[in-house]
Write a protein that holds these residues in place. Structure first.
Motif, short mmCIF file in Angstrom:
data_model
loop_
_atom_site.label_atom_id
_atom_site.label_comp_id
_atom_site.label_asym_id
_atom_site.label_seq_id
_atom_site.Cartn_x
_atom_site.Cartn_y
_atom_site.Cartn_z
N SER A 105 0.75 -1.01 0.00
CA SER A 105 0.04 0.02 0.09
C SER A 105 0.85 1.22 0.01
O SER A 105 0.29 2.36 -0.28
CB SER A 105 -1.04 0.06 1.33
OG SER A 105 -0.15 0.17 2.34
N GLY A 106 2.23 1.00 0.27
CA GLY A 106 3.01 2.29 0.48
C GLY A 106 2.77 2.94 1.90
O GLY A 106 3.67 4.04 2.30
N PHE A 107 1.79 2.69 2.69
CA PHE A 107 1.89 3.37 3.70
C PHE A 107 2.83 3.39 5.13
O PHE A 107 3.31 4.24 5.52
CB PHE A 107 0.46 3.10 4.61
CG PHE A 107 -0.84 4.01 4.13
CD1 PHE A 107 -1.42 3.69 2.71
CD2 PHE A 107 -1.30 4.93 5.08
CE1 PHE A 107 -2.53 4.65 2.39
CE2 PHE A 107 -2.23 5.78 4.46
CZ PHE A 107 -2.79 5.70 3.39
N ASP A 108 3.51 2.38 4.85
CA ASP A 108 4.86 2.20 5.75
C ASP A 108 5.67 3.34 5.40
O ASP A 108 6.56 3.80 6.26
CB ASP A 108 5.40 0.82 5.69
CG ASP A 108 4.73 -0.30 6.42
OD1 ASP A 108 3.79 0.15 7.19
OD2 ASP A 108 4.99 -1.67 6.40
N ASP A 109 5.91 3.29 4.11
CA ASP A 109 6.77 4.14 3.59
C ASP A 109 6.44 5.91 3.96
O ASP A 109 7.20 6.83 4.12
CB ASP A 109 6.93 4.34 2.06
CG ASP A 109 7.32 3.14 1.44
OD1 ASP A 109 7.92 2.40 2.35
OD2 ASP A 109 7.11 2.97 0.32
N LEU A 110 5.24 6.10 4.64
CA LEU A 110 5.16 7.53 5.13
C LEU A 110 5.35 7.79 6.55
O LEU A 110 5.65 8.96 6.79
CB LEU A 110 3.31 7.71 5.17
CG LEU A 110 2.52 7.59 3.85
CD1 LEU A 110 1.26 7.61 4.05
CD2 LEU A 110 3.24 8.67 2.89
N ILE A 111 5.81 6.64 7.08
CA ILE A 111 6.28 6.85 8.43
C ILE A 111 7.76 7.84 8.50
O ILE A 111 7.64 8.87 9.38
CB ILE A 111 6.68 5.45 9.12
CG1 ILE A 111 5.53 4.66 9.37
CG2 ILE A 111 7.62 5.65 10.54
CD1 ILE A 111 5.51 2.99 9.81
N PRO A 112 8.65 7.61 7.74
CA PRO A 112 9.69 8.64 7.76
C PRO A 112 9.26 10.14 7.64
O PRO A 112 9.78 11.03 8.14
CB PRO A 112 10.89 8.19 6.95
CG PRO A 112 10.41 6.89 6.40
CD PRO A 112 8.87 6.45 6.97
N ALA A 113 8.33 10.15 6.63
CA ALA A 113 7.76 11.57 6.23
C ALA A 113 7.06 12.18 7.33
O ALA A 113 7.24 13.32 7.58
CB ALA A 113 7.03 11.34 4.96
#
Ligand SMILES: Nc1nc2c(ncn2[C@@H]2O[C@H](COP(=O)(O)OP(=O)(O)OP(=O)(O)O)[C@@H](O)[C@H]2O)c(=O)[nH]1
Ligand SMILES: [Mg+2]
Length: 291
Positions: A235-243
């Motif tokens: 989903s790409g949601f994990d990639d939002l954590i650093p942002a």
């Protein structure tokens, strides 16, 4: 009080607020104690996100995804409370004027821009390329995500249907009517919920996952929880954590500014003014300088 200065993140005020001990600077019987407690509670409240986007961009689904995958409290634009720390704006392609108008009103250092419905692009590379094009258009990062995949909740009955589709090589046609009718009355409700939950592209991704190991030994073959985890991972949601982490210092600074304004109001009302003024002076001094 020097209002133009940013508040030192390592200040005694910040430390006291974060430890929830703000009220301890006054006597237990002080009339301002309850107000200081309330200010401390407000300062340590959970992060709250406001999701904006054009109609149909996927705002409600994004709100659900933020809660389900990142345990973040979120509401969409138009919600009654006005208490956001962080803003998420959902694009569905290169920003239109309506998107730019909204982005112009949001604080750049506390706003993430997403390219929603990334599953509808042919593959991750295409979604990344579209996101890069969107980013170039607005001059800031754009993160491709699929809120629908982030909310995937495939049931046992839906997984059985996916297995049957995988076994017969059935794919989802562009017009969904044919897909819904294909299994007759018995399967119609499962087909409807599967299509609503994953959409055409998501079903394709699920079928790819099932086809990964034709021998059938992959856990995704047997377990809805496993296939849901696989879909969430895409989903790409994990990639939002650093942002999101990258926005935390500005969020903290805004909360400190709000806390300072609140304490100034408490001080101005009189009781225990000296103690509260002393607290305010500590906004600019590192904790180590304060005994
Ligand atoms: N394929 C796909 N569809 C999505 C995604 N997110 C939302 N949708 C679909 O887009 C439609 C609108 O989704 P919402 O989340 O309600 O979007 P919204 O911005 O709240 O739209 P309105 O409530 O209609 O103004 C629904 O059919 C969703 O299932 C996604 O990531 N991928
Ligand atoms: Mg909606």
């Amino acid at each position: 009080m020097p209002h133009d200065e940013t508040i030192a993140p390592d200040s005694a005020l910040a430390r006291l607020a974060e430890s929830g001990r703000l009220a301890e600077v006054v006597d237990v019987a002080s009339p301002v104690r309850a107000e200081l407690d309330a200010a401390a509670r407000r300062y340590t409240r959970p992060l709250h996100v406001r999701v904006s986007g054009r109609p149909g961009s996927g705002r409600d689904t994004c709100v659900r995804a933020l809660g389900a995958r990142l345990a973040v409290s979120a509401a969409r634009d138009g919600a009654s409370d006005d208490d956001a720390d962080l803003w998420v704006h959902v694009l569905t392609g290169p920003a239109r004027q309506a998107d730019r108008d909204v982005l112009d009103t949001l604080p750049t250092d506390r706003t993430l821009v997403l390219l929603g419905k990334s599953d509808t692009h042919r593959d991750r590379q295409v979604a990344d390329a579209v996101a890069a094009e969107c980013a170039e258009g607005i001059g800031r990062p754009v993160h491709p995500v699929s809120a629908l995949l982030a909310c995937a909740d495939v049931t046992e009955a839906e997984l059985d249907l996916l297995r049957r589709m995988s076994a017969t090589g059935e794919t989802v046609p562009v017009m969904s009517g044919g897909f819904l009718a294909a299994g007759g009355d018995d399967e119609r409700s499962t087909r409807t919920s599967l299509l609503r939950g994953l959409d055409r592209a998501g079903i394709g991704i699920a079928l790819d996952l099932l086809a990964r190991e034709p021998g059938g030994t992959d856990p995704a073959d047997n377990d809805p929880a496993e296939i849901n985890r696989e879909l969430w991972a895409r989903s790409g949601f994990d990639d939002l954590i650093p942002a999101i982490r990258g926005c935390m210092e500005p969020v903290r600074q805004w909360r400190l500014i709000e806390l300072r304004a609140r304490l100034e109001g408490v001080a101005a009302r009189g009781p225990d003014r000296d103690a509260v003024e002393h607290l305010l002076q500590q906004a600019y001094r590192p904790a180590t300088e304060v005994a």
